[in-house]
Design a protein around this motif. Structure first.
Motif, short mmCIF file in Angstrom:
data_model
loop_
_atom_site.label_atom_id
_atom_site.label_comp_id
_atom_site.label_asym_id
_atom_site.label_seq_id
_atom_site.Cartn_x
_atom_site.Cartn_y
_atom_site.Cartn_z
N LYS A 256 0.82 -1.15 0.02
CA LYS A 256 -0.16 0.11 0.02
C LYS A 256 0.93 1.32 0.06
N GLU A 257 0.71 2.06 -0.93
CA GLU A 257 1.19 3.42 -0.89
C GLU A 257 0.72 4.54 -1.53
N ARG A 258 0.72 5.77 -1.10
CA ARG A 258 -0.13 6.75 -1.83
C ARG A 258 1.04 7.53 -2.72
N ASN A 259 0.59 7.72 -3.86
CA ASN A 259 1.48 8.29 -4.98
C ASN A 259 1.14 9.75 -5.10
N GLU A 260 2.16 10.84 -4.69
CA GLU A 260 2.12 12.01 -4.84
C GLU A 260 2.08 12.35 -6.31
N PRO A 261 1.39 13.39 -6.84
CA PRO A 261 1.20 13.85 -8.14
C PRO A 261 2.49 14.45 -8.55
N ILE A 262 2.91 13.94 -9.61
CA ILE A 262 4.30 14.41 -10.51
C ILE A 262 4.07 15.65 -11.22
N VAL A 263 4.84 16.78 -10.94
CA VAL A 263 4.59 18.08 -11.65
C VAL A 263 6.14 18.33 -12.37
N VAL A 264 6.09 18.33 -13.59
CA VAL A 264 7.19 18.23 -14.47
C VAL A 264 7.14 19.69 -15.51
N GLN A 265 8.24 19.81 -15.70
CA GLN A 265 8.41 20.90 -17.11
C GLN A 265 8.26 20.49 -18.15
N GLU A 266 7.56 20.83 -19.43
CA GLU A 266 7.73 20.37 -20.63
C GLU A 266 9.03 20.21 -21.01
N GLY A 267 9.33 19.03 -21.69
CA GLY A 267 10.72 18.90 -22.50
C GLY A 267 11.69 18.11 -21.36
N VAL A 268 11.42 18.06 -20.29
CA VAL A 268 12.41 17.24 -19.47
C VAL A 268 12.25 15.69 -19.85
N SER A 269 13.29 15.07 -19.16
CA SER A 269 13.08 13.40 -19.03
C SER A 269 12.45 13.24 -18.03
N LEU A 270 11.51 12.01 -17.88
CA LEU A 270 10.73 11.40 -16.71
C LEU A 270 10.91 10.08 -16.66
N VAL A 271 10.78 9.51 -15.56
CA VAL A 271 10.77 7.92 -15.42
C VAL A 271 9.64 7.68 -14.32
N LEU A 272 8.75 6.96 -14.68
CA LEU A 272 7.75 6.42 -13.68
C LEU A 272 8.14 5.07 -13.16
N GLN A 273 8.35 4.97 -12.05
CA GLN A 273 8.74 3.56 -11.55
C GLN A 273 7.46 2.60 -11.13
N CYS A 274 7.81 1.45 -11.53
CA CYS A 274 6.60 0.30 -11.27
C CYS A 274 7.00 -0.44 -10.22
N ARG A 275 8.19 -1.10 -10.03
CA ARG A 275 8.57 -1.80 -8.85
C ARG A 275 7.82 -2.89 -8.19
N PRO A 276 7.14 -3.68 -9.04
CA PRO A 276 6.37 -4.83 -8.65
C PRO A 276 6.77 -5.46 -7.61
#
Length: 1182
Positions: A135-155
């Motif tokens: 159980k975890e609570r994911n905070e919203p991710i706010v990024v600036q357009e054009g930057v790289s991003l990694v969404l972690q799954c960690r099953p």
């Protein structure tokens, strides 16, 4: 040491044959166990299902099984939830009420018999796991357009690992591209984010394949902001809060997100899949490319996934090791990363696992366990599951690294050897047995098997063989002029003979010869080269009216020796399962065609070797539409008028209308035909029955067929009335001796005419009662009257009754009350002996009162007490002949001659048999004897032979003598003149003199009684040839010319003449005839001896003066013998125990078991030989 190595190398070459051609030992021969099926080494189980750990093995004798768990003995008897399948080592674990992890561990199966022990792999049992996401609570991710991003799954870590994919709330996969892609670890990588990437449902799913469960991570919200599009206030707010510390993102050259650094390393095992990935960020989005630094990528085994970000190489080999470079490039620059790949290898077989070795005693062979791996694996050997160094010493066995050499093996050296090859990445375990057998060759291919092949196709003729030593296979054709080992023949290592392109001239008989030091085995097979199958006349396009028949022809040319099978398809599928489709040898007929029959029909002509096909289309015209607008008018008590409107005729005039009705009161849902009217009419007057709720419908019929039924009319109800008819099939019979059962066929609902249907049952004793006794019963089909006299006639009536009255006066039926067993036996029982195998019995019929039931007939029980020339009784079961009906006599056929019989007679009715009559006895006269028990020829000399014989097993009387006939047989099997010798009954041998030397003779010997001669036994023998036969012949000529010899011959001739004169005088005085002549002159024409050609039976009749034979007596029980019988064939028994054909031949079987035949006795004294016999005996010595 060098010399020893040379010797071993030479031995290795000599033994290579055993390595190459390992044999499969037939299961009927002794052999150690062989494991044929086992569970995989890494066995992941589903915790919701029972655990099945496979272990199957074969051997002779069949092996027994045991298991270890985690290295110690696994006692199955102590595990109530574990069971082993019969004749198998497979374990079945019932996990109901148990936790699957309780049975996790390392299992190993052992199969053993008296010849050795085989072991399975170590089977690691692990429970599949699909743990829940934390159980975890994911905070919203706010990024600036054009930057790289990694969404972690960690099953969560599962067993086996889960399959990862990203989806949204609507279970739709998230779009991926060269900019957005999923990494091998399941994370979602953005090389650069765009405004449209903003969403609140980035959901990572994990699918656990073993349990087929899917779990999801909490949704991730991503917000992509563009500072240029936000007003200054918001921008200041974000800047003041230090949300973005940098200026708006500009274009940039690529950098790697994974892997990090300029280089990395990766290890992969041989045979597995190598996956390498490079994911770069940059703006614009970088493109990825791959190269191998030290060579080319293997094109056939290489693929690129995830928009070139993943390099995948399947079935990795050592050649795939080296440096691989991935390059990320956009218009601003490029970046490289080098991945150094090291290929390791778990052990693998170089030329397959060790093969079973079958050796003959004193033979030599090899077990080779040749494997490789990286690092180099170690090889250990075990025998019957025990390390070989701890096994009993065997001087014929020598172990050198990966090879076990066997020299001069002995019987009893059979065993199973285990080869274990292991390194840090895995192991290989193989069982191979050494079976020491001495077995001549055998060909396992079916004898006289016929191989058929189409001309110009390849033919393979099998010769699967087995033997120890290994047989050598050679092939011959027809005359065996030479072996078949060249064009057009190819001989394979397994003994199969191949004809690459078969022609008609290759047909014929082929002989496969398997040969080893213990013998030779030949097997004959046949090759038939057939002509191909071709369709000569194809089916044609057809148009047919619905309801008619249509035929598609499909004429075929095929090899005349092949039986073709016609298969038809409709629209490339099977024909409908409908009896209207009739498939013939060269046609398809569709009867009563319907609209759904339209389509394309294909005929496929199959033989056992090839096929051909052709197609045609069928078009169907339609049938009439259903009538409409049904209306009922002119309604009366027993009739109504029905009118309707016809439907469309579809260009085929309506021939008639069929009117049906449904009775919703009695048979709801069932439609019955009521009447038909011509097709020109649209109205009908319908006759009706009382108490029916009618609904009508109409069907139209034209030349095409019936229409669908119309919609039903409204319901029309008729009033109830008294029954118009009574039940039929009234019968009366008894089930007990004091009852009467009255039965009848009940009325149907349509016949009842009203509610409350009952039956009035009436009965009275015929010619005794005047008044009827009656009872009214419910709607049943029988009534039982108790307390009746036994088997008396009754008159019966059954009348239908309902709430509205009674039916018409019923007709009178007749029956009888119950039967009882007969109370008396037949009287005045007599027997007449007709001949030695047939007797006739007579009795007086019983009165009806004594029978107490329907007379079924009479049964004669008879049995053989003993033979008259023996005094010991025969223990024989009684035989039964059944004479149906009111008979008063019958025949007893198939009797043994010269025997004492007993018999009695019983009457029987439908209840059973009555008491037997007093048993009586009779004797059968003598018959012809059986064949002599044996005939052997001894003491062959130059001109004489001695014959010895044993009396017949079945003498059938007192023997009066033997008749010996003999004749020479030349080299072309032509028979010479017959000579006959009469011999006395007490003789069992005779020496024949003055025979020709070196000559084959055929002898016939039969025995005689006063009734005649029996069948003869035959034998052949050859007089010997003397080396000095010419000298012998001359000596014989010299003796024949001597005076003393001539005088002796004259004296003997004179003596014979005197004897003949005496015999002639005696014969004229006594009026005696030879037995055979007298029998021929007075044979009963209706009872002839049994003949093989017509299968009739009979014996010679007694003398016409009915005088008893000398030494016999007339039975004291009134038995009378006679010659002729004027009875018809009905006098013989019938039923299950004995019957006769129309020609009088007996075809029945007796109910009792036949007594064992009398054993041959010693030589019995008989009457003195007659003068003629004496003369014949004298002639045999002259």
């Amino acid at each position: 040491m060098m010399e020893r190595r040379r010797t071993d190398a030479a031995l290795l070459v000599l033994l290579l044959g055993h390595l190459i051609s390992a044999l499969e030992v037939p299961l009927d021969l002794p052999q150690p166990p062989t494991i044929t099926h086992q569970s995989p080494k890494d066995y992941i189980i589903d915790p919701r299902e029972n655990i099945i750990i496979h272990c199957e093995a074969k051997g002779k004798p069949h092996p027994s099984f045991s298991w270890t768990r985690n290295g110690t003995h696994f006692d199955i008897d102590q595990e109530p939830k574990v069971a082993m399948r019969p004749r198998s080592g497979t374990l079945v674990v019932d996990i109901s009420g148990e936790k699957a992890e309780h049975y996790e561990g390392v299992y190993q199966c052992t199969a053993r018999n008296e010849h050795g022990t085989a072991v399975s792999n170590n089977i690691v049992i692990r429970q599949s796991r699909s743990p829940l996401w934390s159980k975890e609570r994911n905070e919203p991710i706010v990024v600036q357009e054009g930057v790289s991003l990694v969404l972690q799954c960690r099953p969560p870590a599962g067993l086996p690992p889960p399959i990862i994919f990203w989806m949204d709330n609507n279970f739709q996969r998230l779009p991926q591209s060269s900019r957005v892609s999923q990494a091998l670890n399941g994370d979602l990588y953005f090389s650069n984010v765009l405004k449209e990437d903003s969403r609140n449902d980035y959901i990572c799913y994990a699918r656990f394949p073993h349990t087929q469960t899917i779990q999801q991570k909490q949704p991730i919200t991503v917000r992509v902001l563009n500072l240029d599009a936000i007003n200054e206030t918001m921008a200041a707010f974000y800047n003041d809060t230090d949300l973005f510390s940098e200026a708006p993102v500009d274009e940039r050259k690529p950098t790697f997100l994974i892997p990090s650094g300029p280089s990395s390393s990766k290890m992969v095992l041989r045979g597995q899949v190598l996956e390498m990935e490079c994911i770069a960020e940059g703006l614009p989005t970088p493109e990825i490319s791959w190269t191998k630094v030290s060579g080319d990528l293997p094109a056939k085994r290489t693929s690129f996934l995830h928009y070139q970000k993943t390099l995948r190489i399947v079935n990795v080999s050592e050649s795939d090791s080296g440096d691989y470079r991935c390059t990320a490039r956009n218009r601003l620059g490029s970046v490289h990363h080098t991945i150094r790949v090291a290929v390791k290898a778990a052990p693998y077989w170089i030329s397959g696992p060790p093969r079973n070795l079958v050796l003959a005693p004193r033979e030599t062979g090899l077990l080779i366990c040749r494997a490789s791996g990286t690092p180099k694996p170690t090889i250990t050997w075990a025998m019957n599951g025990i390390p070989i160094e701890n096994s009993p010493k065997d001087l014929s066995r020598k172990v050198e690294d990966d090879t076990v050499m066997f020299t001069d093996v002995q019987t009893g050296s059979s065993a199973v050897y285990q080869c274990n090859v292991s390194n840090e990445y895995g192991y290989l375990l193989s069982n191979a047995f050494v079976n020491v057998l001495s077995e001549p060759p055998r060909v396992l291919t079916q004898a006289n098997k016929v191989y058929q092949v189409i001309r110009n196709h390849r033919a393979l003729i099998d010769c699967s063989s087995f033997g120890s030593p290994i047989p050598k296979i050679t092939w011959f054709k027809e005359s065996r002029s030479s072996t078949l080992d060249g064009d057009p023949y190819i001989l394979h290592d397994n003994g199969t003979l191949e004809v690459h392109v078969a022609q008609a001239r290759n047909s014929g008989k082929y002989t496969c010869v398997a040969r080893n030091t213990l013998g030779i085995y030949e097997n004959h097979v046949y090759l038939e080269v057939k002509e191909p199958t071709r369709i000569l006349k194809q089916p044609e396009y057809k148009v047919v009216q619905r309801g008619r028949s249509v035929e598609f022809e499909c004429k075929v040319k095929h090899d005349p020796s092949l039986i073709p099978t016609m298969t038809w398809l409709k629209d490339n599928g099977e024909l409908p399962d409908d009896e209207r489709f009739i498939v013939d040898s060269d046609s398809l007929t569709i009867a009563d065609v319907i609209e759904n029959d339209e389509g394309v029909y294909t005929c496929i002509m199959n033989t056992s070797l090839d096929h051909d096909s052709a197609s045609a289309e069928l078009t169907v015209v339609d049938r009439p539409d259903a009538p409409t607008d049904l209306e009922l008018t002119d309604q009366r008590e027993r009739s109504v008028q029905l009118t309707w409107t016809p439907g469309d005729e579809h260009n085929s005039p309506i021939q008639k209308f069929l009117i049906q009705y449904e009775d919703s009161l009695h048979h709801r849902g069932h439609w019955h035909n009521l009447t038909e009217v011509p097709g020109t009419k649209t109205t009908a007057r319908l006759k009706l029955s009382p108490f029916i709720h009618y609904t009508f419908r109409v069907l139209a019929l034209n030349a095409v067929g019936l229409s669908h039924p119309s919609f039903p009319s409204r319901m029309y109800k008729t009033n109830a009335a008294a029954p118009d008819e009574n039940p039929t099939g009234v019968e009366g019979y008894g089930t007990e001796h004091d009852n009467l059962v009255i039965t009848w066929k009940p009325l149907s609902g349509l016949q009842s005419n009203g509610p409350g249907l009952q039956y009035k049952v009436m009965w009275r004793q015929k010619e005794v009662d005047k008044e009827w006794t009656s009872v009214t019963v419910a709607n049943v089909s029988k009534f039982v009257v108790s307390g009746t006299p036994t088997f008396v006639p009754y008159e019966l009536k059954v009348q239908a009754v309902n709430e509205h009255g009674t039916g018409p006066e019923p007709a009178i039926a007749h029956g009888h009350s119950g039967e009882d067993l007969p109370v008396a036996a037949p009287d005045n029982v007599q027997v007449l002996v007709l001949n030695s195998s047939l007797a006739e019995v007579h009795w007086d019929p019983l009165p009806a009162k004594a029978i107490r039931g329907h007379l079924k007939g009479y049964k004669v029980y008879y049995w053989r007490e003993r033979s008259l020339h023996k005094h010991n009784p025969h223990h024989v079961e009684k035989q039964i002949l059944t004479f149906s009906g009111n008979h008063s006599h019958g025949m007893l056929p198939g009797l043994h001659p010269f025997s004492l019989y007993s018999f009695n007679i019983r009457v029987y009715n439908g209840k059973g048999e009555g008491p037997p009559s007093p048993s009586q006895q009779f004797e059968t006269p003598e018959g012809v004897p059986g064949i002599p028990s044996s005939l052997i020829i001894t003491n062959p000399n130059l001109d004489s032979l001695t014959l010895e014989w044993a009396p017949p097993h079945d003498r059938n009387g007192r023997l009066t003598g033997y008749t010996l006939k003999y004749q020479p047989v030349n080299n072309s099997n032509e028979l010479g003149p017959v000579k006959e010798v009469a011999l006395p009954a007490n003789e069992t041998s005779v020496t024949l003199l003055n025979l020709k030397y070196s000559t084959r003779y055929k002898f016939y010997l039969n025995a005689k009684t006063v009734r005649g001669a029996g069948p003869a036994i035959s034998q052949e023998a050859v007089t010997i040839m003397d080396e000095g036969k010419k000298a012998v012949a001359s000596r014989q000529v010299d003796i024949a010319t001597q005076g003393w010899f001539i005088g002796l011959m004259c004296a003997i001739a004179l003596l014979i003449l005197i004897l003949l004169i005496i015999c002639f005088i005696q014969r004229n005085k006594g009026g005696k005839y030879p037995v055979k002549e007298k029998e021929d002159a007075h044979t009963d024409p209706e009872f002839q001896p049994m003949k093989d050609d017509d299968c009739t039976f009979g014996e010679y009749s007694d003398n016409e003066d009915h005088k008893p034979l000398k030494g016999s007596r007339t039975p004291s029980n009134g038995t009378v013998k006679r010659d002729d019988s004027d009875d018809s064939l009905v006098d013989y028994g019938e039923g299950g125990d004995g019957q006769f054909n129309e020609d009088g031949s007996f075809i029945g079987q007796y109910s009792g078991k036949s007594a064992s035949r009398e054993t041959a006795e010693g030589h019995e004294s008989s009457e003195a030989p007659s003068p003629i016999n004496a003369m014949n005996s004298l002639n045999s010595f002259v």
